[in-house]
Design a protein around this motif. Structure first.
Motif, PDB file in Angstrom:
ATOM      1  N   LYS A 133       2.086  -7.026  -1.632  1.00  0.00           N
ATOM      2  CA  LYS A 133       2.998  -5.905  -1.999  1.00  0.00           C
ATOM      3  C   LYS A 133       2.623  -4.892  -3.286  1.00  0.00           C
ATOM      4  CE  LYS A 133       7.691  -5.738  -3.476  1.00  0.00           C
ATOM      5  NZ  LYS A 133       8.882  -6.548  -3.989  1.00  0.00           N
ATOM      6  N   PHE A 135      -0.360  -2.667  -2.656  1.00  0.00           N
ATOM      7  CA  PHE A 135       0.156  -1.454  -1.868  1.00  0.00           C
ATOM      8  C   PHE A 135       0.869  -0.388  -2.688  1.00  0.00           C
ATOM      9  CE2 PHE A 135       3.155   1.045   0.308  1.00  0.00           C
ATOM     10  CZ  PHE A 135       2.270   1.681   1.231  1.00  0.00           C
ATOM     11  N   GLU A 189      -0.408   3.264  -3.239  1.00  0.00           N
ATOM     12  CA  GLU A 189       0.321   4.366  -2.537  1.00  0.00           C
ATOM     13  C   GLU A 189       0.586   5.255  -3.623  1.00  0.00           C
ATOM     14  OE1 GLU A 189       4.647   4.580  -0.346  1.00  0.00           O
ATOM     15  OE2 GLU A 189       4.427   3.440  -2.271  1.00  0.00           O
ATOM     16  N   ASP A 225      -1.267   9.230  -3.518  1.00  0.00           N
ATOM     17  CA  ASP A 225      -0.368  10.483  -3.742  1.00  0.00           C
ATOM     18  C   ASP A 225      -0.983  11.406  -4.775  1.00  0.00           C
ATOM     19  OD1 ASP A 225       1.187   9.536  -1.560  1.00  0.00           O
ATOM     20  OD2 ASP A 225       2.571   8.889  -2.797  1.00  0.00           O
ATOM     21  N   GLN A 239      -0.935  -6.075   4.646  1.00  0.00           N
ATOM     22  CA  GLN A 239      -0.221  -5.601   6.031  1.00  0.00           C
ATOM     23  C   GLN A 239       1.268  -5.480   5.873  1.00  0.00           C
ATOM     24  OE1 GLN A 239      -2.093  -3.961   8.183  1.00  0.00           O
ATOM     25  NE2 GLN A 239      -3.817  -4.604   7.130  1.00  0.00           N
ATOM     26  N   GLN A 240       1.765  -4.289   5.863  1.00  0.00           N
ATOM     27  CA  GLN A 240       3.334  -4.192   5.825  1.00  0.00           C
ATOM     28  C   GLN A 240       3.767  -2.746   6.534  1.00  0.00           C
ATOM     29  OE1 GLN A 240       4.157  -2.707   1.926  1.00  0.00           O
ATOM     30  NE2 GLN A 240       2.338  -3.927   1.265  1.00  0.00           N
ATOM     31  N   ASP A 241       4.739  -2.502   6.866  1.00  0.00           N
ATOM     32  CA  ASP A 241       5.287  -1.228   7.234  1.00  0.00           C
ATOM     33  C   ASP A 241       4.594   0.008   7.144  1.00  0.00           C
ATOM     34  OD1 ASP A 241       6.943  -2.672   9.019  1.00  0.00           O
ATOM     35  OD2 ASP A 241       9.018  -2.286   7.989  1.00  0.00           O
ATOM     36  N   GLU A 242       4.534   0.054   5.751  1.00  0.00           N
ATOM     37  CA  GLU A 242       3.561   1.217   5.187  1.00  0.00           C
ATOM     38  C   GLU A 242       2.323   1.194   5.324  1.00  0.00           C
ATOM     39  OE1 GLU A 242       5.670  -0.535   3.315  1.00  0.00           O
ATOM     40  OE2 GLU A 242       7.636   0.662   3.202  1.00  0.00           O
ATOM     41  N   PHE A 243       1.761  -0.076   5.585  1.00  0.00           N
ATOM     42  CA  PHE A 243       0.174  -0.193   5.443  1.00  0.00           C
ATOM     43  C   PHE A 243      -0.125  -0.914   6.710  1.00  0.00           C
ATOM     44  CE2 PHE A 243      -3.948  -1.648   4.479  1.00  0.00           C
ATOM     45  CZ  PHE A 243      -4.569  -1.000   3.869  1.00  0.00           C
ATOM     46  N   ASN A 244      -0.474  -0.188   7.478  1.00  0.00           N
ATOM     47  CA  ASN A 244      -0.971  -0.939   9.088  1.00  0.00           C
ATOM     48  C   ASN A 244      -2.363  -0.468   9.378  1.00  0.00           C
ATOM     49  OD1 ASN A 244      -1.151  -2.367  11.401  1.00  0.00           O
ATOM     50  ND2 ASN A 244       0.116  -0.798  12.519  1.00  0.00           N
ATOM     51  N   TYR A 299      -6.871   3.947   5.526  1.00  0.00           N
ATOM     52  CA  TYR A 299      -5.495   4.307   5.013  1.00  0.00           C
ATOM     53  C   TYR A 299      -5.820   5.769   4.276  1.00  0.00           C
ATOM     54  CZ  TYR A 299      -1.670   4.561   1.518  1.00  0.00           C
ATOM     55  OH  TYR A 299      -0.587   5.010   0.756  1.00  0.00           O
ATOM     56  N   LYS A 301      -3.965   9.272   5.308  1.00  0.00           N
ATOM     57  CA  LYS A 301      -3.089  10.050   4.155  1.00  0.00           C
ATOM     58  C   LYS A 301      -3.522  11.461   3.817  1.00  0.00           C
ATOM     59  CE  LYS A 301      -0.429   8.467   1.525  1.00  0.00           C
ATOM     60  NZ  LYS A 301       1.190   8.706   1.613  1.00  0.00           N
TER      61      LYS A 301
END
Length: 351
Positions: free
Chosen positions: A97, A100, A104, A108, A129-134, A141, A145
């Motif tokens: 968590k 990421f 992130e 950005d 691994q999560q909704d924003e990082f697959n 990644y 982006k």
């Protein structure tokens, strides 16, 4: 781009060695002569790691945004404010968590030009691994982006520069992902990176075979004859100087790699095993072919040694300086393209 580059740094998995190698690198004040570091993390987590490895005379300058960075101190942007339960050496969802959140925010800022380059500390590809990082890893990644169609996982050191056609995919899927078009695309990316990022005027690239003995004239698989050789031939027609295919075992055992500026391997372990053997502690993972610059050390999260003050910061330090040097070369390249008179003068001087 200012003369003193802003170097963004992610902390990776909070339960691994990322912050240890970051702190050890930045604890040497002389490093601030070369760039301005901005770490994306959390000061409480950093303090935990600093105490775990027994470093007392070090602290971060806390800032809210990259434009507030001090050139005289290592800087940190707090990407979260809640307390985090750190379990050194353990792979869990907490490590993923916060790795990421760091990545992130830093990515950005990189894309928006608030920092000049990005250095990523190791993540665990499973727990992040999560909704924003697959994605299989950092490379994919950041490629997504930036909206880039392709990128090259390019392992670089003084001894060897080696890229891979296929990256983080299962072994059983390698052969079906080896196509003439894919090999050509990776050769072009490597060729352009060697020229623009490393200033090799006419790069020579060795291509490794897919099968043992590079197929042994079709006796051990037909891919080398049907796919790899045609790709090499077409690359040369495009002035991308590629040679091979070479059987991987003999190629490295005979030191033949020293005769080339870059090596293209067909798959991850074919390239990374010899690279880490030859360049461990000095190797750098560079994502070539992107409009931004990202590097990382060539090691993982190091759960087994986390918090024990034995992790080497050498590869991380090399990753920073590689990114800085590439950024400066790209800027010089842009300056030359904007001033044709300089190009003619440099050419004349070389002659």
């Amino acid at each position: 781009m200012s003369e003193k580059l802003k170097v963004g740094i992610t902390i990776g998995d909070v339960n691994g060695i990322g912050l240890e190698v970051i702190i050890k690198t930045l604890a040497n004040n002389r490093i601030l002569d070369f760039f301005t570091p901005i770490v994306y993390g959390n000061t409480k987590v950093a303090s935990f790691h600093r105490k775990a490895i027994g470093i007392t005379d070090f602290s971060f300058n806390v800032i809210n945004s990259a434009d507030q960075a001090s050139e005289k101190r290592p800087n940190m942007i707090n990407c979260w404010h809640e307390d985090v339960k750190i379990m050194l050496g353990e792979s869990n969802s907490i490590g993923g968590k916060y790795a990421f959140l760091s990545l992130e925010k830093a990515t950005d800022d990189l894309i928006q030009g608030k920092i000049d380059v990005l250095i990523t500390a190791p993540i665990n590809k499973h727990n992040i691994q999560q909704d924003e990082f697959n994605f299989p890893g950092h490379t994919e990644y950041i490629q997504s982006k930036t909206g880039s169609k392709d990128a090259l996982m390019f392992m670089i050191s003084e001894e060897l520069k080696i890229g891979v056609v296929t990256g983080h995919i299962p072994v059983k899927e390698i052969a079906e992902n080896i196509t003439k078009e894919t090999i050509l695309a990776k050769l072009r990316l490597m060729h352009n990176s060697l020229k623009n990022d490393f200033w090799v005027q006419k790069p020579k690239i060795a291509v490794l075979g897919l099968n043992p003995h590079a197929g042994d004239n079709g006796l051990i698989g037909s891919e080398d004859q049907d796919i790899v050789i045609p790709a090499i031939e077409e690359a040369n027609e495009m002035d991308v100087f590629a040679f091979g295919p070479y059987p991987a075992d003999g190629f490295f055992a005979s030191d033949n790699y020293k005769n080339f500026d870059g090596v293209l391997a067909m798959y991850h372990d074919q390239g990374l095993i010899p690279f880490k053997q030859l360049a461990f502690h000095n190797g750098v993972n560079f994502t070539a072919g992107l409009p931004v610059i990202r590097t990382s050390p060539d090691h993982g999260t190091g759960y087994d040694i986390a918090g024990k003050n034995i992790a080497s910061e050498q590869s991380f330090k090399e990753a920073i300086f590689a990114a800085v040097h590439i950024a400066k070369r790209r800027k010089e390249q842009d300056d030359l393209l904007a001033n044709p008179l300089k190009i003619r003068k440099l050419t004349k001087d070389r002659d």
